[in-house]
Design an enzyme around this catalytic site. Structure first.
Site, short mmCIF file in Angstrom:
data_model
loop_
_atom_site.label_atom_id
_atom_site.label_comp_id
_atom_site.label_asym_id
_atom_site.label_seq_id
_atom_site.Cartn_x
_atom_site.Cartn_y
_atom_site.Cartn_z
CB CYS A 73 -0.87 0.05 1.24
SG CYS A 73 -2.17 -1.18 1.31
CD GLU A 75 -2.50 4.32 2.75
OE1 GLU A 75 -2.01 3.50 1.92
OE2 GLU A 75 -3.71 4.56 2.82
CB CYS A 112 -6.04 -1.16 4.36
SG CYS A 112 -4.30 -1.60 4.50
N1 THU Z 1 -4.27 0.36 -1.16
C1 THU Z 1 -3.46 1.31 -0.62
O1 THU Z 1 -2.46 1.72 -1.24
N2 THU Z 1 -3.76 1.80 0.60
C2 THU Z 1 -4.80 1.38 1.36
O2 THU Z 1 -4.93 1.78 2.51
C3 THU Z 1 -5.80 0.48 0.79
C4 THU Z 1 -5.44 -0.15 -0.50
C5 THU Z 1 -3.93 -0.20 -2.45
C6 THU Z 1 -3.47 -1.64 -2.39
C7 THU Z 1 -3.80 -2.13 -3.77
O3 THU Z 1 -2.71 -1.83 -4.63
C8 THU Z 1 -5.00 -1.29 -4.19
O4 THU Z 1 -5.04 -0.19 -3.30
C9 THU Z 1 -6.33 -2.03 -4.13
O5 THU Z 1 -6.50 -2.62 -2.88
#
Ligand code: THU
Length: 160
Positions: A73, A75, A112
């Protein structure tokens, strides 16, 4: 037996324009980071920008992988990069923006669960709250004053 309640507090801004200029600028940097996300599978792009107490800004975006769980992710890319580059500095603000090439993202997208846990580690380490602002591509922005408002009953080193 007793039933207890956990409440949380957050601020909702109608749009980016309502934020202080410093935070607007940080969010624009998160948006630029988002545009460089590598998300060929989900088509969901996230960018994060971190302001440190030495005025440095560290960014991250999501990095996906054909072996799906190997991706990361935005973050966590950003916060681990900040931890790697500036281990002695406190994180003051994280700005996050998300969009999708499949649909318009108009609601704020919160970090998340795994990212909340990762951010909480740094908040506990620095003993100073981290302000987090998050949004979609357009629309309202949510601010929380501390990661703890997003993660009640967090697991921390005091349990070890
Ligand atoms: N994702 C993030 O970068 N941050 C989050 O807090 C939630 C999800 C990304 C992970 C993945 O590449 C895409 O979003 C779909 O889940």
């Amino acid at each position: 037996m007793k039933k207890l309640q956990v409440t949380t507090t957050y601020t909702q801004y109608e749009s980016l324009d309502e934020l202080d200029s410093e935070v607007q600028e940080l969010m624009h940097i998160a948006i630029e980071a988002r545009k460089k996300a590598y998300a060929p599978y989900s088509k969901f792009n996230v960018g994060a920008a971190i302001l440190l107490d030495n005025n440095q800004i560290v960014t991250g975006n999501n990095q996906e992988n054909a072996a799906f769980p190997s991706g990361m992710c935005a973050e966590r890319v950003a916060i681990y990069s900040a931890g790697a580059k500036y281990p002695e500095n406190n994180i003051q603000i994280i700005a996050i923006s998300a969009n999708s090439s499949k649909h318009k993202v108009t609601q704020p997208i919160a970090p998340c669960g795994a990212c909340r846990q990762s951010i909480s580690e740094y908040e506990n380490k620095q003993k100073e709250p981290i302000n987090i602002y998050f949004m979609g591509e357009t629309g309202s922005v949510i601010k929380i004053n501390s990661l703890k408002d997003l993660l009640p009953f967090g697991f921390d080193s005091s349990y070890l």
